[in-house]
Design a protein around this motif. Structure first.
Motif, PDB file in Angstrom:
ATOM      1  N   HIS B  32     -45.690  -3.045  10.599  1.00  0.00           N
ATOM      2  CA  HIS B  32     -46.182  -3.010  11.979  1.00  0.00           C
ATOM      3  C   HIS B  32     -47.679  -2.731  12.008  1.00  0.00           C
ATOM      4  N   LEU B  33     -48.069  -1.707  11.282  1.00  0.00           N
ATOM      5  CA  LEU B  33     -49.471  -1.331  11.218  1.00  0.00           C
ATOM      6  C   LEU B  33     -50.329  -2.490  10.739  1.00  0.00           C
ATOM      7  N   GLN B  34     -49.895  -3.107   9.647  1.00  0.00           N
ATOM      8  CA  GLN B  34     -50.681  -4.191   9.062  1.00  0.00           C
ATOM      9  C   GLN B  34     -50.877  -5.320  10.067  1.00  0.00           C
ATOM     10  N   GLN B  35     -49.784  -5.650  10.778  1.00  0.00           N
ATOM     11  CA  GLN B  35     -49.892  -6.748  11.742  1.00  0.00           C
ATOM     12  C   GLN B  35     -50.905  -6.412  12.822  1.00  0.00           C
ATOM     13  N   GLU B  36     -50.881  -5.153  13.240  1.00  0.00           N
ATOM     14  CA  GLU B  36     -51.825  -4.749  14.278  1.00  0.00           C
ATOM     15  C   GLU B  36     -53.254  -4.782  13.748  1.00  0.00           C
ATOM     16  N   ILE B  37     -53.401  -4.308  12.511  1.00  0.00           N
ATOM     17  CA  ILE B  37     -54.726  -4.336  11.893  1.00  0.00           C
ATOM     18  C   ILE B  37     -55.208  -5.772  11.772  1.00  0.00           C
TER      19      ILE B  37
END
Lengths: 113, 889
Positions: B32-37
């Motif tokens: 999730h974090l990576q996608q947002e980043i």
């Protein structure tokens, strides 16, 4: 009308179900972005509350999860609506609409009898 | 509704999720974090900035993981499981302490469990009959005696009660006795109960084979028998076609109605009946037993009708009793009301008080074990103060620390409980075997489901009890104090010492109470053993025989016993032999009304006293002293002048101040040949404790056997050597005269006397064991406290000795502290003991509950033991090398 956290959790669950119905299977991040968009960026969703809510829906059997690959080629968990979830969505939608209709009559500007 | 159920089940599943689930969620979050980043970067932010914003939006990674985990499982149960696992780890970490604590707890819990099993099996367990709470034991109240004295019913009374009552769906009668079964292989004597036809119906049990008794089987000639399951298997070969077959018993033909289910027994007191026979036998004869009002011999049991209360039944029956008293004043004048008591209560009545006291005593032992372990925990707790200080600094609430410590104590206690169950097994086995007591249902005392539940409950409560004080202490320490001063925190130590001292004082007090109680019982038991029974029980063998009253005529019967006694007396190894009935301390007795010559009195007011029928030589064989006049001899035959011998109690009661010899007594006792003549008092003999060692002798009068043939007597044989060795030759002597006469109930007179003291022995042994355990635990507790104290103050002691204090000063200080604690405990204990021992007065014989000698001796013993316990740590302190101690600081 129930405590705030309860109402909040309930509406979030409804939003998730509805989003999955229109969008089909989706991963957590995608759901979050879509919910924000649909609500017209009216509120900032705390993603930390989203995941426990998703788990709760899964425990209740309204959604199912499956590991897959996202658009950006990352491993991601996809959620989809189950048949029970569809039924639940329909029920809760109807209840909301009924409640809203009744309240509207009360909160509408006073009219002559 | 369904969804919340599904959610709960999923949560239980989530308890076992573990590592894999955590890893998966971490991956999901990271993704999730990576996608947002990625999105952020695409929008133009730097990677770092994008990550920072995402984390803020996520609302804290750790919090999210915590919230997720809480949703997944059942948080409170998970922390409980965690605490339990931690508790086990703590137990393993300090094996010495844990072993001591678990052993102490096992001792306390095990002993308590064993006693509870006994109490449960004997007192609490409901009877094995359907709706057993509706079964009532019925009797009539004898208003001529003070207090509430129940009296058995006679047959006519019973029939009237049965016919006229409105409160019971059925009333049944039962009376014990024996029958001789005549088989080809010889005669066998069986324990039997004679019962009314509705007996099994009232109890609610149906035969497994055959049919129940019929009403007509209460009439003369219709002899029926119901076999017990064990008898059916052992003597009748478990024959499937047994119902309807006939057998010869007591020279009558009985038809076997059926077989009772395995395990059925009634009555539960006394030897288990091997079969039940119908009333027909008592309905036989010219003046059948069933017609004799005034012959009060029946036990009566009834089943209440639905909706009827005990009080209503009592009132109903009392009306009937009152009517009978008016109609038949000669026999029933004093029985004007009825008594109704639940059968379970009636059956357990004799043993209730003793068992309750034993249970109370063993609970005190458990309490001492608790204080011991609490003391151990207190000492250990201060060593862990740093650990808990750190925890609370990190953020653990006081409640969480308290909870964790309590879980640790309960875990420890449950371990003690498991070991205690094993101990209880062993104790129960030993108790039932070493202390044979005829408590009804005692054999069923075992560790079953109810008892295990009890162990669980007791373990948890014990754990909370001894854990709460130390836990509260530890959670009270402020973090900075603990971290700064370490285990030697002065302020904390003082308060803790006070609590620890309090525990040792309490232990000592409770220990003294137990010691005093056991001391009283021991003294009482010794008194009982020293009671003079009125006869010499050593080297006397007693034997019962049964000669039929039908096959032999009156004279033949008397001849048989005369010849038998002569034969046995002539045997080598026999000093003297005779026969008589009843045998002292044999639980058989009878009393008959009489009138004294020259003192006219209304029939209804005639007194009745215990009787005895004896052959010549009985008093000499039993070594009952002759006080005046003479005993019976060869000349007192059936046709000789009627005579009677009385005992001293009788003489004092009925002939105070005058010489009884030469006076006359007419007794209602007699056989059909010799009717009620005026008998001359020819002798006075010494009193015997015929009902038991602890019951004072009551008036009794004796008639020669030849002049009152009412029953088969006990054969009494005084031997030169071991009486039990004579059994075979006596049996042979009997069978030489008549091979069909059964010989049974062979026992020495000493065994009867021992049985009379059995209850006292049981109670004394158990209570003394408890007191012994309490003494040891108290000594250990004091030793532990003083050792700990010495350990804490090593520096101070070293300093003092370096400054010139002598070894004796240090010794004095430690022993003095021990003495102070002990004396405080003794003081409290004496007050408690004075209050508690009053409860024991029912169990004591010849000893007051406030016996100064016992109090003094047990106090001295306790002081001695405690001083000895203080000496070890004291000497350890006094022999410290001061230089070494100071250097170590």
């Amino acid at each position: 009308m129930g405590d705030k956290a309860g109402v909040w959790q309930g509406t979030l669950a409804l939003m998730v179900l509805r989003t999955l119905e229109t969008m089909g299977a989706q991963h957590g991040y995608g759901l979050a972005r879509r919910i924000e968009q649909t609500s017209g960026d009216a509120f900032a969703l705390n993603y930390g509350t989203l995941y426990p809510a998703l788990l709760k829906l899964e425990q209740e059997g309204a959604i199912a999860s499956e590991w897959g690959v996202s658009e950006s080629n990352r491993k991601a968990k996809y959620y989809s609506l189950t048949r029970a979830g569809k039924k639940r969505l329909a029920n809760e939608r109807r209840e909301w609409e009924q409640t809203t209709a009744i309240l509207e009559r009360f909160l509408a500007p006073a009219e002559e009898a | 509704m369904m969804s919340s159920l599904r959610r709960s089940l999923q949560k239980v599943r989530g308890l076992f999720a573990g590592q894999k689930s955590d890893t998966e969620f971490a991956v999901e979050l990271e993704s999730h974090l990576q996608q947002e980043i990625d999105d952020g970067v695409r929008r133009g932010l730097s990677e770092h900035e994008a990550r920072r914003r995402s984390l803020i939006r996520m609302g804290g990674l750790e919090q999210t993981k915590i919230a997720y985990r809480e949703q997944r499982g059942i948080p409170w149960m998970e922390s409980l499981l965690r605490d339990i696992r931690y508790g086990f780890r703590q137990i393993r970490k300090s094996p010495g302490f844990s072993a001591a604590a678990v052993m102490t707890l096992a001792l306390g819990i095990g002993a308590t469990t064993a006693i509870f099993s006994l109490v449960h099996a004997v007192l609490l367990r409901p009877l094995a009959f359907p709706e057993q709470d509706r079964l009532m034991w019925l009797s009539q109240q004898n208003h001529a005696l003070p207090g509430v004295v129940p009296e058995a019913l006679s047959y006519p009374d019973y029939f009237d009660w049965r016919a006229q009552n409105h409160s019971f769906s059925g009333i049944a009668s039962y009376a014990g006795g024996g029958v001789t079964l005549n088989l080809n292989s010889g005669a066998q004597r069986l324990e039997a109960q004679m019962v009314s036809s509705n007996f099994f119906q009232v109890l609610g049990v149906s035969p497994v084979l055959g049919r129940d008794f019929r009403e007509e089987e209460e009439n003369a000639g219709n002899h029926a028998a119901m076999l017990s399951y064990t008898l059916w298997r052992s003597t009748f070969g478990a024959a499937q076609d047994i119902a309807g077959k006939t057998v010869r018993m007591d020279d009558k033909t009985y038809v076997i109605a059926g077989v009772m289910p395995p395990g059925f027994q009634f009555p539960l007191q006394g030897p288990a009946p091997e079969l039940w026979i119908s009333l027909a036998s008592d309905a036989d004869g010219a003046t059948p037993t069933t017609s004799q009002r005034g012959l009060n011999m029946l036990g009566v049991i009834g089943r209440l009708k639905p909706g009827v209360t005990q009080e209503q039944a009592k009132a109903d029956l009392s009306v009937i009793a009152g009517n009978l008293a008016r109609q038949y004043p000669a026999d029933n004048k004093q029985y004007t009301s009825a008594l109704v008591e639940p059968e379970l209560r009636h059956m357990t009545g004799d043993n209730r008080a003793a068992l309750q006291i034993l249970f109370g005593a063993v609970t005190l032992v458990l309490l001492i074990a608790c204080t011991n372990v609490a003391g151990l925990l207190l000492a250990r707790g201060s060593r862990r103060s740093a650990e808990f200080a750190l925890r609370s600094a990190i953020g653990a609430s006081r409640a969480a620390i308290l909870r964790q410590l309590l879980v640790e104590s309960v875990t420890l206690s449950l371990c003690g409980g498991v070991a205690g169950v094993a101990l209880a097994f062993v104790l129960l086995r030993g108790m039932v075997r070493l202390l044979p007591l005829n408590m009804p249902r005692m054999e069923a005392a075992q560790v079953d489901g109810t008892v295990l539940l009890f162990v669980l409950l007791v373990s948890v409560i014990t754990g909370l009890l001894f854990g709460v004080l130390p836990a509260w202490r530890v959670s009270q320490l402020s973090p900075e104090q603990a971290l700064r001063h370490g285990a030697r925190s002065v302020a904390g130590a003082r308060g803790q010492h006070r609590i620890h001292n309090g525990l040792v004082i309490a232990q000592t007090a409770i220990g003294l109470v137990l010691l005093v109680s056991s001391g009283l019982l021991v003294r009482s038991f010794v008194r009982i053993l020293n009671v003079d029974p009125g006869f010499d029980p050593k080297q006397v063998l007693t034997v019962r025989t049964r000669v039929s009253f039908d096959t032999l005529s009156h004279d033949q019967h008397i001849q048989f016993y005369d010849r038998l006694v002569k034969r046995v007396a002539a045997l080598p190894g026999v000093r003297s032999a005779s026969a008589g009935w009843p045998l002292p301390m044999s639980d058989s007795n009878a009393s008959v009304t009489f009138a004294i010559g020259g003192r006219p009195i209304a029939r209804a007011d005639e007194p009745n006293e215990a009787i005895g029928v004896v052959l010549p030589g009985y008093f000499e064989t039993m070594r009952i002293p002759l006080i005046a006049g003479r005993t019976f001899g060869e000349r007192d035959t059936a046709t000789a002048p009627p005579v009677v011998v009385i005992n001293q109690a009788f003489a004092h009661k009925y002939f105070p101040g005058t010489n009884p010899l030469g006076q006359h007594i007419r007794s209602e006792m007699g056989d059909d040949v010799v009717e009620h003549p005026m008998r001359e008092v020819v002798g006075i003999v010494g009193d015997t404790r015929r009902r038991g060692l602890t019951t004072a002798a009551d008036p009794q009068y004796f008639v020669p056997y030849a002049q009152a043939l009412i029953t088969n007597p006990y054969l009494v044989v005084r031997t030169a050597g071991d009486p039990e060795l004579m059994q075979a030759s006596i049996q042979q002597a009997v069978h030489e005269l008549d091979k069909d006469v059964p010989v049974y109930q062979v026992a020495t007179m000493e065994q009867y006397v021992a049985k009379s003291a059995a209850q006292a022995r049981f109670q004394t042994l158990l209570l003394t064991s408890f007191a012994g355990i309490a003494l040891i635990l108290t000594a250990i507790g004091l030793y532990g406290l003083l050792s700990y104290m010495v350990g804490q103050r090593t520096l101070e002691i070293g300093l003092r000795m370096a400054m010139g204090a002598r070894r004796s000063d240090v010794l004095g200080m430690v022993v003095g502290r021990g003495l102070l604690l002990t004396l405080s405990g003794v003081g409290m204990g004496l007050v408690l003991a004075a209050m508690v021992t009053r409860l024991l007065s029912g169990m004591l014989y010849g000893v007051r509950s406030f016996d100064p000698v016992t109090f003094a001796v047990t106090t001295a013993l306790l002081l001695l033991v405690c001083v000895a316990a203080s000496c070890v740590p004291a000497s350890r302190a006094a022999w410290l090398d001061p230089m070494k101690t100071l250097r170590e600081q």
